[in-house]
Design an enzyme around this catalytic site. Structure first.
Site, mmCIF file in Angstrom:
data_model
loop_
_atom_site.group_PDB
_atom_site.id
_atom_site.type_symbol
_atom_site.label_atom_id
_atom_site.label_comp_id
_atom_site.label_asym_id
_atom_site.label_seq_id
_atom_site.Cartn_x
_atom_site.Cartn_y
_atom_site.Cartn_z
ATOM 1 N N CYS A 18 0.797 -1.057 0.114
ATOM 2 C CA CYS A 18 0.115 -0.078 -0.165
ATOM 3 C C CYS A 18 1.011 1.282 -0.135
ATOM 4 C CB CYS A 18 -0.968 0.034 1.179
ATOM 5 S SG CYS A 18 -0.769 1.439 2.491
ATOM 6 N N CYS B 210 1.287 3.176 3.288
ATOM 7 C CA CYS B 210 2.019 2.564 4.122
ATOM 8 C C CYS B 210 3.759 2.863 3.809
ATOM 9 C CB CYS B 210 2.016 0.787 4.049
ATOM 10 S SG CYS B 210 0.236 0.653 4.657
#
Ligand code: FAD
Length: 515
Positions: free
Chosen positions: A43, A46
Site C-alpha cells: 500500500c 504505508c
C-alpha cells in the site's frame, strides 16, 4: 506480496512480528507494552508512512524496556489470520490502524505517553517509571538531603511532554531519578523559585542543588546522561562477546590522566600509529596484492595529512618514499618494522613505542583505547584533507575527495582486528560512500557513520559506562549543532561541519602527556 521490497528490516530499531511471534510477545502477561503497526507492504500510503515509523522507532529506542515498537506485514499470507484477529485494540497492544495515520513522530510519541499513563486498568508495564507530576509534599523530604543518586525534577507547563519524554529517555540509566512537576503548582514553584519553563531542578547526591533552564528534550536528556556517576544499564547483546577487548590495550597500572573532551590529544594519535604499525600489522608476515595497495594508501594519507608532530610525520614520509620507490610485489613485515624503528638509521627518527591513551582512556582494561584512537585519527585526516586538498597532489590519491575514506575502508576491511566491525563498516561504505563528491561530504560522511555505530553500540558490552556512547557532538560541546523540527531532534549540518573543522583542526591538538 511476492516481489515487493520489505519496508522494514532487522537493521531498524523495531520488532518485526509474524503470526507466531505476535502472540508470544504481545500476550497479556508481557512485562512491557507494544505499539504495533499492522501494514500492507504494497500500500502506497504505508510505504510513505514507513519513514515516519522508522523515525519514531529511532526516537524512542531507549524506551524499549517499557514499550516496544513493532510491525506486522498483513500482506504476507501467513499473517492474514492474525491481522484479522488483532483488528481491534487489545491490551497491551494498541493498534495504529492500517496506514490511517498521517501523523508525525511527535504526535505518535505523545500518543505512546498518554497510553502508558492512562492504561491503568491492567497496570503499567513493569519497568515504567512514574509519569505523574510531583508535588511539594513529595519534594520537601528530599531538599537539602544527601542521597545515593541525583534527582532531577523537570518543571513544565501542563501541556508539555518534555518531562515525561526525559523520564523515559533516562529509564535505562542508574545514578539518577527523573520526575516532573507542573508550572501551575504554585507552592512548589514558589518554593523552588522557578520562573521559566521547562526547567530542571537538580538535586545532587551531596545535598546541594542546581537549576537548569533549557528548551529541548534532547538537551535535558543529554545533560542528565552526562552527569558523573550516571550510567546506562547494559541491556543489549548480553550474549555477544566484547569484540573490542583485545584491541584496547590498557596498562591498569597507568595513572589516570585528566583530560578535556573538547581537545584532541597527540598522545592518542601517536599511540594509534604505534599500535597500527607494530601490533596490528605484525599479524601479517608479508604484504602483497590488495593488502599492499591498501597499506600504501593508508601510509599516503597519514604521511601527507598528519597534523601532529613533524617528527612523526617524517617517519611516515620515509616509509611512504620507501614504499613508492620499491617495485616489489610483496614486502616482508619486518622491513616495515625496521623502517619505523629506524634500524637503517635513515633519519634518526623513530615512532614512540608505547601506548599512552589520554582522550581514549577507558574506565577499565578492554574498553576504548585503540579503536577510539583510530576513529580520532581518521576524523582528523578527513578534516585536514578538506582544509588543504593540495596536500595529496603528486600522490596516487590526488583528486579523489574520498581518498581518506577509501584508505580507511581498505584498512578496516583488511587489517582491523575486529572482523565484525569490518563487516559492518563495509556494509555502510558499500551503501553510500559513492555519494561522497567533495572533501566536505567526506568529513560529514564519516561523522554520520560514526554516529550510526555509536547508536548501534549504545548499551552493548563495548560501551564504556563512564563514557557512554551517544550522538556526538553533545549539546555541551556544540549547542548550535542541535535543533528540533516538529518535535524531533535533527542536526544542523552546517554547524556540525564548522564544529568538526574546529575540533579536528590542527589548532585543537594538545601535546599534553606526550612522552
Ligand atoms: P569511539 O566511538 O571510539 O569514538 C572516539 C572519539 O571520537 C569519541 O571519544 C569522541 O570524541 C569522538 N566521536 C564520537 N562520535 C563521533 C562522531 N560521530 N564523529 C566524530 N567524532 C566522534 N565496536 C563494536 O563493538 N562493534 C562494531 O561493529 C564496531 N565497529 C567499528 C568500526 C570502526 C570503523 C571502528 C574504528 C571501530 C568500531 N568499533 C566497533 C569500536 C567502537 O566504535 C568504539 O571505537 C569503541 O567501542 C571505543 O568507543 P569510545 O567510547 O572510545 O568512542
Amino acid at each position: 506480496a511476492a516481489g515487493t521490497a520489505r519496508l522494514y528490516t532487522e537493521d531498524d530499531p523495531l520488532v518485526l512480528l509474524g503470526s507466531g511471534s505476535l502472540k508470544r510477545s504481545v500476550s497479556s502477561n508481557s512485562s512491557s507494552a507494544w505499539l504495533v503497526q499492522f501494514y500492507s507492504s504494497w500500500c502506497g500510503h504505508c510505504i510513505q508512512f514507513s519513514s515516519t515509523w522508522k523515525a519514531l522507532a529511532h526516537d524512542v529506542q531507549d524506551w524499549d524496556t517499557i514499550i516496544h515498537i513493532a510491525v506486522v506485514d498483513c500482506a504476507q499470507d501467513d499473517n492474514f489470520d492474525i491481522c484479522k484477529e488483532y483488528g481491534v485494540s487489545f491490551y497491551p497492544t494498541f493498534r495504529v490502524s492500517n496506514c490511517s495515520a498521517d501523523r508525525g513522530v511527535q504526535t505518535l510519541r505523545e500518543l505512546m505517553i498518554n497510553f502508558l499513563q492512562n492504561h491503568t486498568r491492567l497496570g503499567k508495564p513493569d519497568h515504567c517509571p512514574p509519569l505523574e507530576p510531583f508535588n511539594l509534599r513529595d519534594l520537601l523530604p528530599l531538599l537539602g538531603q544527601k542521597s545515593a543518586h541525583y534527582t532531577a525534577i523537570i518543571i513544565e507547563h501542563p501541556t508539555s511532554y518534555v518531562g515525561r519524554e526525559v523520564i523515559l529517555d533516562l529509564s535505562k540509566y542508574t545514578g539518577i531519578v527523573v520526575r516532573r512537576a507542573l508550572s501551575t503548582d504554585t507552592p512548589l514553584v514558589d518554593k523552588l523559585k522557578i520562573t521559566a519553563f521547562p526547567s530542571a531542578y537538580l538535586l545532587h547526591p551531596n545535598g546541594t542543588h542546581t537549576h537548569l533552564y533549557m528548551q529541548l528534550r534532547f538537551f535535558f536528556t543529554s545533560f542528565l546522561r552526562g552527569l558523573q556517576g550516571v550510567q546506562r544499564r547494559q541491556t543489549k547483546d548480553h550474549s555477544a562477546p566484547n569484540h573490542m577487548g583485545a584491541l584496547s590495550e590498557h596498562h591498569s597500572t597507568d595513572p589516570w590522566r585528566e583530560f578535556d573532551s573538547s581537545k584532541v590529544y597527540m598522545a592518542d594519535l601517536e599511540s594509534a600509529l604505534h599500535y597500527l604499525l607494530r601490533v596490528e600489522l605484525a599479524t601479517h608476515n608479508t604484504l602483497g596484492g590488495e593488502e599492499l595497495k591498501t597499506f600504501k594508501s593508508v601510509v599516503t594519507v597519514i604521511a601527507k595529512l598528519y597534523p601532529g608532530r613533524a617528527s612523526v610525520q617524517k617517519v611516515m614520509e620515509n616509509l611512504l618514499d620507501w614504499l613508492v620507490r620499491l617495485p616489489l610485489e610483496s614486502i616482508p613485515y619486518q622491513a616495515i618494522l625496521d623502517l619505523v624503528d629506524d634500524k637503517m638509521r635513515i633519519s634518526s627518527l623513530s615512532l614512540g613505542a608505547e601506548v599512552r591513551w589520554v582522550g581514549c582512556q577507558g574506565s577499565r582494561p578492554g574498553l576504548r583505547g585503540y579503536p577510539c584512537s583510530l576513529w580520532t585519527l581518521f576524523h582528523m585526516l578527513t578534516v585536514q584533507y578538506d582544509a588543504s586538498p593540495k596536500l595529496l597532489a603528486g600522490t596516487a590519491l590526488e583528486g579523489d575527495p574520498a581518498a581518506v575514506l577509501n584508505a580507511m575502508r581498505g584498512y578496516i576491511g583488511t587489517f582491523f582486528g575486529c572482523e565484525q566491525c569490518g563487516r559492518h563498516f563495509e556494509e555502510m561504505a558499500a551503501q553510500s560512500l559513492d555519494q561522497v563528491k567533495t572533501t566536505e561530504d567526506a568529513v560529514i560522511w564519516l561523522w554520520s557513520k560514526h554516529n550510526q555505530v555509536n547508536s548501534r553500540l549504545a548499551g552493548s558490552l563495548s560501551d564504556d559506562p563512564v563514557f557512554p556512547k551517544s550522538p556526538w557532538p553533545s549539546p555541551a560541546l556544540c549547542p548550535a549543532c542541535h535543533q528540533e523540527k516538529e518535535g524531533v531532534h535533527t542536526w544542523n549540518e552546517e554547524q556540525v561541519l564548522a564544529f568538526l573543522r574546529q575540533h579536528y583542526g590542527a589548532g585543537n591538538l594538545s601535546p599534553r602527556y606526550l612522552p
